[in-house]
Structures are given as C-alpha cells and as structure tokens.
Scaffold this active site. Sequence first.
Site, PDB file in Angstrom:
ATOM      1  N   HIS A 188     -10.081   1.428   1.714  1.00  0.00           N
ATOM      2  CA  HIS A 188      -9.583   2.758   2.097  1.00  0.00           C
ATOM      3  C   HIS A 188     -10.744   3.722   2.359  1.00  0.00           C
ATOM      4  O   HIS A 188     -10.624   4.635   3.181  1.00  0.00           O
ATOM      5  CB  HIS A 188      -8.706   3.342   0.975  1.00  0.00           C
TER       6      HIS A 188
ATOM      7  N   CYS B  94       0.854  -1.196   0.000  1.00  0.00           N
ATOM      8  CA  CYS B  94       0.000   0.000   0.000  1.00  0.00           C
ATOM      9  C   CYS B  94       0.886   1.241   0.000  1.00  0.00           C
ATOM     10  O   CYS B  94       1.861   1.307   0.760  1.00  0.00           O
ATOM     11  CB  CYS B  94      -0.896  -0.015   1.234  1.00  0.00           C
TER      12      CYS B  94
ATOM     13  N   HIS C 213      -9.101  -3.764  -1.969  1.00  0.00           N
ATOM     14  CA  HIS C 213      -8.109  -2.975  -1.239  1.00  0.00           C
ATOM     15  C   HIS C 213      -8.474  -1.482  -1.299  1.00  0.00           C
ATOM     16  O   HIS C 213      -8.485  -0.803  -0.257  1.00  0.00           O
ATOM     17  CB  HIS C 213      -6.717  -3.230  -1.845  1.00  0.00           C
ATOM     18  N   GLU C 214      -8.778  -0.993  -2.503  1.00  0.00           N
ATOM     19  CA  GLU C 214      -9.075   0.443  -2.650  1.00  0.00           C
ATOM     20  C   GLU C 214     -10.357   0.826  -1.921  1.00  0.00           C
ATOM     21  O   GLU C 214     -10.429   1.869  -1.265  1.00  0.00           O
ATOM     22  CB  GLU C 214      -9.175   0.835  -4.127  1.00  0.00           C
TER      23      GLU C 214
HETATM   24 NI    NI Z   1      -3.589   1.148  -0.227  1.00  0.00          NI
END
Ligand code: NI
Length: 183
Positions: free
Chosen positions: A145, A99, A141-142
Amino acid sequence: MAILKIARMGNPVLARAAEAVPDPTAPDIAALVADMIETMHDAQGLGLAAPQVHVPKRVVIFHVPDERADDEAPLELMVLINPVIEALAAEIEDGWEGCLSVPGLRGVVPRYRRIAYRGVGLDGRPIQRQAAGLHARVVQHECDHLDGILYPQRMTDLRQLVFTSELHHRMSPAEAETVAAEQ
Ligand code: NI
C-alpha cells in the site's frame, strides 16, 4: 480517537508512493496511529496502511489474531513506520487476501513465504523481525500500500478474484471463514 474513512480502489491516494516519516515520535504520528488502530478494529481488519485512510505517509499497522495464527504464533498489534522488507528465500506461496480498500472481494495472491522486515516504532526505536506464512503475507500486503500497489495488481490469475458471497462455490464455510478478514 476517531474512526477514519477508508479510501477505496480508484482513489489516487492508493495509487501513489507514500512519503517517509521524518520523525516517528511526532505527536501527529501517534494520533494518526491511534485513529488507524480504532479504524482497523472497527472494520475487523488484519492490517491497515496510512494511505488507506487518506494519509500518504509510510505507516502500517497489522496483527495476526489467535484464530488466524497458522504455523507462526499469533502476532500482537504491530506499528511499523518507514518499513523495509527483504525476502529470506525465493519460495513463493499462494494465499487468499482481501483488502479494506477493495471491499467484498477476495483473490489468490503469490507472496514470499519467509521475509525479514524492519522499521521504526512510535517510540523511535528500531524494529527488526522475521516472519513466515500469514504474518509475512500481511506485512507484504500492507507495505505494498505504501508503494501504491493493491493486491489485485499482484495476482497472476484473475479468475481467482471472486466476491466473498461466491466463495462457497470453491471452499467450505470453515475455509471461507479463514479468508474473511480484509487488510
Ligand atoms: Ni489492503
């Protein structure tokens, strides 16, 4: 366009839920996305979420370059606003992630192998897709966030959290290359 500063783990902007974008076609969103694209390419990332550049809005960008394409075709750059993810099967797959907000580290993270996702593009049109493998991993993953979640919080075995400079102890240089990108 500008290269934006990337927030790192510990910054509160990465730990809270981002806000929905009421008008995805607004000029300030187009300007934000242009800067995010430049920032992601500069950092050689696979993806980037707006909170990573200190903007707490539900905007993500991602791609799967040719050299990283697995069982799915390579994915051109996607801009997704107000995204929603749904698992298509219970199957979970472990895979290495990095990341841009946790630089220099890599970890093994369990993710759904097959997902559907939807959202809105910069033109205001709905986007709906299915994804598997790395494509599905990057999207999960995004989108994490946007909910204040960083990948180490998804890990089930923190012994698998390592510095990139130590990856050679557990994999070949060719394999290490495939987990080189951060997102
Ligand atoms: Ni990330």
